[in-house]
Scaffold this motif. Sequence first.
Motif, PDB file in Angstrom:
ATOM      1  N   GLU A 188       0.522  -1.038  -0.243  1.00 23.70           N
ATOM      2  CA  GLU A 188       0.084  -0.594  -0.206  1.00 23.70           C
ATOM      3  C   GLU A 188       0.742   1.382  -0.106  1.00 23.70           C
ATOM      4  O   GLU A 188      -0.038   2.916  -0.061  1.00 23.70           O
ATOM      5  N   HIS A 189       2.007   1.146  -0.029  1.00 20.66           N
ATOM      6  CA  HIS A 189       2.464   2.402   0.504  1.00 20.66           C
ATOM      7  C   HIS A 189       3.744   3.025  -1.113  1.00 20.66           C
ATOM      8  O   HIS A 189       2.674   2.425  -2.151  1.00 20.66           O
ATOM      9  N   LYS A 190       3.870   3.860  -1.214  1.00 21.84           N
ATOM     10  CA  LYS A 190       3.510   4.539  -2.472  1.00 21.84           C
ATOM     11  C   LYS A 190       5.654   4.990  -2.794  1.00 21.84           C
ATOM     12  O   LYS A 190       6.138   6.079  -3.540  1.00 21.84           O
ATOM     13  N   ASN A 191       6.144   4.099  -2.104  1.00 19.55           N
ATOM     14  CA  ASN A 191       8.022   4.221  -2.240  1.00 19.55           C
ATOM     15  C   ASN A 191       8.194   3.043  -3.017  1.00 19.55           C
ATOM     16  O   ASN A 191       9.818   2.901  -2.527  1.00 19.55           O
ATOM     17  N   GLU A 192       7.675   3.131  -3.720  1.00 16.38           N
ATOM     18  CA  GLU A 192       8.586   1.744  -5.472  1.00 16.38           C
ATOM     19  C   GLU A 192       9.119   2.174  -5.779  1.00 16.38           C
ATOM     20  O   GLU A 192      10.085   0.825  -6.530  1.00 16.38           O
ATOM     21  N   PHE A 193       9.537   3.436  -5.879  1.00 20.39           N
ATOM     22  CA  PHE A 193      10.388   3.818  -6.805  1.00 20.39           C
ATOM     23  C   PHE A 193      12.285   3.463  -6.436  1.00 20.39           C
ATOM     24  O   PHE A 193      12.523   3.727  -4.921  1.00 20.39           O
TER      25      PHE A 193
END
Length: 278
Positions: free
Chosen positions: A140-145
């Motif tokens: 669910e986090h948006k730190n995939e980069f």
Amino acid sequence: MTRCLLIVLLAASSTASAVVIRHDVDDSKYRIPESTFSALVDMPGEGHGVLIDPRWVVTAAHTIPRHWEKKQVVINGIARDVERVVVHSGYKKPSQDVLDNALASWDWMLFWAQLTASDDIALLKLAQTATDVSPSGIYEHKNEFDQTVRIIGKGATATGATGYEFSSSRRTELRQAYNKITSAHDRYFCYVFNDPSEALPLEGGAGGGDSGGPVLINTEMGWRLAGLTSWSAGLRSTRTSTGQYGSIICNVRLSHYKEWIEGVISEQPRAGGRRSGF
């Protein structure tokens, strides 16, 4: 869709041996038994989905067969009836004019722009609860980069040195590979299939027929489903094969669709709306 879309869409009936691998690493190192990821869902013919709830499967919208008379998927080797299909209201197929222009000039920029503006996601509700399979948790986090991801699929396979032909089989043996996310924003995150000089030890990329398959990130709680294989921006010079080194594979970014998924499953629609496929 037409056969021409195989150039960029890694999908099933409507359009990425499975997973394209390094040419200098033995194929046996990429192969895995079916039990490795039992939440993998086989769509009819080709393409995948992932069980995320005992009654719900998430997949790329373009894997949904146009005419699906016997609505079934296979999970853990068992055919399961599908009670309902929910396609995101923002899903749009690229226009025929843009496709025709791209085929004539081999300039795919506008075609890719239309793909990136589409919500390529759908949910399938099973007729019966899948009690024999543990659903995959969603990242669910948006730190995939810049994170390393694990890719699983059984679509077309080849090596990055040669790529695969449009006629290659799109339902083969289960494989996994790894890659590093190079961009993540809004609906999608992407990675580059690097040549061996820059690659991870088991680097690879999704192949044709892998669409809707899992892209996983490892967490303290184990592997979590971060994305779904969707489409590929291949080399401009590649007219007869795809999956070569340098290809960029883009994936549905599930952190972007967290509220939509929860809304559909809870029967309380949220951002993005929805429409039933049947």
